[in-house]
Scaffold this motif. Sequence first.
Motif, PDB file in Angstrom:
ATOM      1  N   LEU A 311      55.338  68.481  24.130  1.00  0.00           N
ATOM      2  CA  LEU A 311      56.413  69.063  24.252  1.00  0.00           C
ATOM      3  C   LEU A 311      56.505  69.917  25.716  1.00  0.00           C
ATOM      4  O   LEU A 311      55.445  70.581  25.947  1.00  0.00           O
ATOM      5  CB  LEU A 311      56.940  69.624  22.669  1.00  0.00           C
ATOM      6  N   LEU A 312      57.789  70.221  25.903  1.00  0.00           N
ATOM      7  CA  LEU A 312      57.995  71.426  26.817  1.00  0.00           C
ATOM      8  C   LEU A 312      59.053  72.339  26.198  1.00  0.00           C
ATOM      9  O   LEU A 312      60.083  72.093  25.829  1.00  0.00           O
ATOM     10  CB  LEU A 312      58.568  70.873  28.156  1.00  0.00           C
ATOM     11  N   ASN A 313      58.423  73.715  25.924  1.00  0.00           N
ATOM     12  CA  ASN A 313      59.142  74.609  25.636  1.00  0.00           C
ATOM     13  C   ASN A 313      60.016  75.566  26.573  1.00  0.00           C
ATOM     14  O   ASN A 313      59.161  76.039  27.640  1.00  0.00           O
ATOM     15  CB  ASN A 313      58.570  75.582  24.571  1.00  0.00           C
ATOM     16  N   SER A 314      61.315  75.857  26.350  1.00  0.00           N
ATOM     17  CA  SER A 314      61.996  76.463  27.656  1.00  0.00           C
ATOM     18  C   SER A 314      61.605  78.226  27.706  1.00  0.00           C
ATOM     19  O   SER A 314      61.805  78.628  28.684  1.00  0.00           O
ATOM     20  CB  SER A 314      63.475  76.455  27.275  1.00  0.00           C
ATOM     21  N   SER A 558      49.198  74.560  21.686  1.00  0.00           N
ATOM     22  CA  SER A 558      48.382  74.953  23.032  1.00  0.00           C
ATOM     23  C   SER A 558      49.288  74.434  24.268  1.00  0.00           C
ATOM     24  O   SER A 558      49.126  73.224  24.397  1.00  0.00           O
ATOM     25  CB  SER A 558      47.035  74.404  22.875  1.00  0.00           C
ATOM     26  N   HIS A 559      49.788  75.426  25.164  1.00  0.00           N
ATOM     27  CA  HIS A 559      50.701  75.007  25.976  1.00  0.00           C
ATOM     28  C   HIS A 559      50.112  75.491  27.416  1.00  0.00           C
ATOM     29  O   HIS A 559      49.502  76.438  27.703  1.00  0.00           O
ATOM     30  CB  HIS A 559      51.868  75.745  25.956  1.00  0.00           C
ATOM     31  N   VAL A 560      50.317  74.801  28.672  1.00  0.00           N
ATOM     32  CA  VAL A 560      50.212  74.665  29.890  1.00  0.00           C
ATOM     33  C   VAL A 560      51.375  75.823  30.349  1.00  0.00           C
ATOM     34  O   VAL A 560      52.421  75.544  30.266  1.00  0.00           O
ATOM     35  CB  VAL A 560      50.025  73.787  30.760  1.00  0.00           C
ATOM     36  N   LYS A 564      50.519  81.521  37.842  1.00  0.00           N
ATOM     37  CA  LYS A 564      50.494  83.228  37.536  1.00  0.00           C
ATOM     38  C   LYS A 564      50.678  83.244  36.054  1.00  0.00           C
ATOM     39  O   LYS A 564      52.084  83.543  35.493  1.00  0.00           O
ATOM     40  CB  LYS A 564      50.838  84.052  38.401  1.00  0.00           C
ATOM     41  N   ASN A 565      49.711  83.380  35.167  1.00  0.00           N
ATOM     42  CA  ASN A 565      50.216  83.903  33.649  1.00  0.00           C
ATOM     43  C   ASN A 565      51.108  84.943  33.337  1.00  0.00           C
ATOM     44  O   ASN A 565      51.040  86.068  33.957  1.00  0.00           O
ATOM     45  CB  ASN A 565      48.875  83.900  33.007  1.00  0.00           C
ATOM     46  N   GLY A 587      51.018  70.901  24.969  1.00  0.00           N
ATOM     47  CA  GLY A 587      52.493  71.139  25.343  1.00  0.00           C
ATOM     48  C   GLY A 587      52.691  72.030  26.686  1.00  0.00           C
ATOM     49  O   GLY A 587      51.603  72.132  27.218  1.00  0.00           O
ATOM     50  N   MET A 588      53.868  72.210  26.918  1.00  0.00           N
ATOM     51  CA  MET A 588      54.032  73.056  28.313  1.00  0.00           C
ATOM     52  C   MET A 588      55.104  74.046  28.111  1.00  0.00           C
ATOM     53  O   MET A 588      55.824  74.164  27.213  1.00  0.00           O
ATOM     54  CB  MET A 588      54.333  72.021  29.472  1.00  0.00           C
ATOM     55  N   GLU A 589      54.717  75.183  28.885  1.00  0.00           N
ATOM     56  CA  GLU A 589      55.585  76.239  28.702  1.00  0.00           C
ATOM     57  C   GLU A 589      55.719  76.934  30.079  1.00  0.00           C
ATOM     58  O   GLU A 589      55.398  77.785  30.652  1.00  0.00           O
ATOM     59  CB  GLU A 589      55.050  77.451  28.064  1.00  0.00           C
ATOM     60  N   ILE A 590      56.758  76.013  30.823  1.00  0.00           N
ATOM     61  CA  ILE A 590      56.905  76.188  32.316  1.00  0.00           C
ATOM     62  C   ILE A 590      58.141  75.768  32.548  1.00  0.00           C
ATOM     63  O   ILE A 590      58.870  74.897  32.270  1.00  0.00           O
ATOM     64  CB  ILE A 590      55.785  75.479  32.945  1.00  0.00           C
ATOM     65  N   GLN A 591      58.567  75.982  33.734  1.00  0.00           N
ATOM     66  CA  GLN A 591      59.954  75.592  34.669  1.00  0.00           C
ATOM     67  C   GLN A 591      59.343  74.516  35.315  1.00  0.00           C
ATOM     68  O   GLN A 591      58.735  74.752  36.639  1.00  0.00           O
ATOM     69  CB  GLN A 591      60.480  76.614  35.205  1.00  0.00           C
TER      70      GLN A 591
END
Length: 728
Positions: A311-314, A558-560, A564-565, A587-591
């Motif tokens: 998944l991608l979380n916004s 566990s998201h990417v 720069k964190n 998952g991903m946590e990114i634009q």
Amino acid sequence: MKNKILLLILGAFSSSMLNAKDYLISTPNTSLLISAAPGEKSKFQYYGSRIDESDIQGIYDSGLAFGVESYPVFGLNTPGERAMAVTHSDGNMSLDLVVETVKQYTSDEAEITEIRMKDLVYPFVLKQIYKAYKDTDIISTWVEVENNAKQPITLYRFASAFLPVHRGDNWMSHFHGFWGAEHTLDEEKLTNGQKVISNKDGLVNTESDNPSFMLSMDGRPLEENGNVLGGTLAWSGNYLIKMDVHNTKFNISAGINEETSHYILESKEIFITPEFAMTYSTNGKGGVSRAFHRWARQYKLNQGDVAHDILLNSWEGVYFKVNQDEMNQMIESFSAMGGELFVMDDGWFGNKYPRDRGNSSLGDWEVNKQKLPLGIEGLTASAKKHNIKFGIWIEPEMSNTKSELFEKHPEWILQCKGRSFSTGRGGTQVVLDLTNPQVQNFVFGVIDNLMTKHPDIGYMKWDANCCMLDYGSTYLHKNKQSHLYIEYHKGLNNVLERIRAKYPKLVLQVCAGGGGRVNYGLLPYFNEFWTSDNTDALQRIYLQWGVSSFYPAIAMASHVSADKNHQTGRNIPLKFRFDVAMSGRLGMEIQPKNMSEEDKAFAKRAITAYKQIRPIVQFGDLYRLVSPYDNKGIASLMYVTPEKDKAAFYVYKISHFVNMTIPKVRMNGLDAQKKYRLVDLTAIKKDKPCSLHGKVISGKILMEEGIALHSLLKKEYSSLALELQEVQ
């Protein structure tokens, strides 16, 4: 005369022993032995590696039998720790329990032993229950208290479990932390005195500590060697786990933290404590973890046998700046990378009070028309168009003082009569009173209304960003305000049971300001948990290491995140971030629009690779190889299928110095007789895999000698993700 008296005493003792009934409770690799005879005390005799009935006498003869009460109660012969303390209606504070009956029977899930005890004077009944889950090495225990008197009694202490342990060179592994640093592993030698793991937050119960522990029987705990007892309390509220260590004896008690929670038990009412689950490993800490992971997937996760989507979380992509165009763009971009699910996080709701920051709108679960003019249906249509699922963020147990809900129902908020509200996040967040059935209906309605209007929603992230601040309920009777910590969670469970009855396939993630609700009290209703708000890949290695002690990879989100964190400000290569996230539920946590085309191409390849190894990671057996806590400059772990035909291997360089020593890593869990082809899953350049790619090596060499890494981990934040495939 003296000899005659002695013979009579010995005869009575012998008769008592002959009449005693031994009850053996076993799993494939562990056994627990209780002796219980009508009219006598129930005694805990043994817990450890599996024994057969023919071995029982040997337990007694070898001196291994504990012979202590399986559930000691307060009032008579009072010194020492007790599992239960009560006050009867006449003020008497004593209990004297003896066995009435013992039943052993089989359910769909388990072999169950039920020991019914009664007080010798008062109409007080306590059932102690042991549950040996089928095809696992987990045994759980809890008690059920029946008040058969005409008047209420008060429970002041009500542990779920009381376990004696043989005193020796005992070490305890446990987990503590704070926001952004949850589940930090701590290991210490237990000296004489008491060690307590407790929580008093009321609602968010695993941010500071986790109700879990491992106990080594024979020295400093090792990963794959030694005898280790592991236990966890399946409860979402306040808890108390106490190690009571003396020179010659050692007892463990675990249960609800009874401080400020005395419970008035009405006539004919039954009080049930939470489950305490335990296992015993002769294969070190790793054996404990694998036993709990299998149990969780089979019994303690909703749909634990169904693979989880990527998944991608916004949230870290846009935070509260949700809008229709941005969500559509993220859906389209993630779908192009091979993603399977898009989750719109906080910021989508509220009209009178738009949710632009964390200080308003909770409780007003209606779509903000300015942000989403096409509504949620516009987003579910967009997701369907791009062949991706859609999910949404909610925080249904909460409100803000700046909200329409608060204006309409201030009585629904937890509060102390005559005092002003305490507030949390944003200076306005408050907690709804889930002891109140009306509030339970409202919280259920949040999910039910969304699902009724938008049945294409496939996932919900259920957050809780506040502790239980004000200890007071307008619903509970004035004499039962002390029930609040307990009744809140009973109310929450009622809501979740209703949701699961109506929406069994809806995927739910439990979150509480990050990893504040990682417990087996709630996980049966959820599919996974948010591990931490800290998405820094380096720190995630430590966080996820601790979490993996009791909780399986399939449930560990566990998201990417960004180059720069956002929490630490650290810049880490994309490959390293993916290699860490791929060891859990990816998952991903990114634009995505902030990613370069090169990074998008790499992400697409990594997502494809994860799909290939997903069954191994999410359903395989975990072997932790090199701990980040051992300060060896690297950390390494792997997952192996039960058939030992495939594995997924990870290694991370976590410190970087000139001419530093990088140890070789020995793998584990493979078949020494098999040969395995190594496949580089996440090569930075598709046509330039690492030197191990394509090599065929025997399980014997991989496990006994390992692989050398000094030429593979040259740069800072180097990492390696390999698949092992059996070669016939």
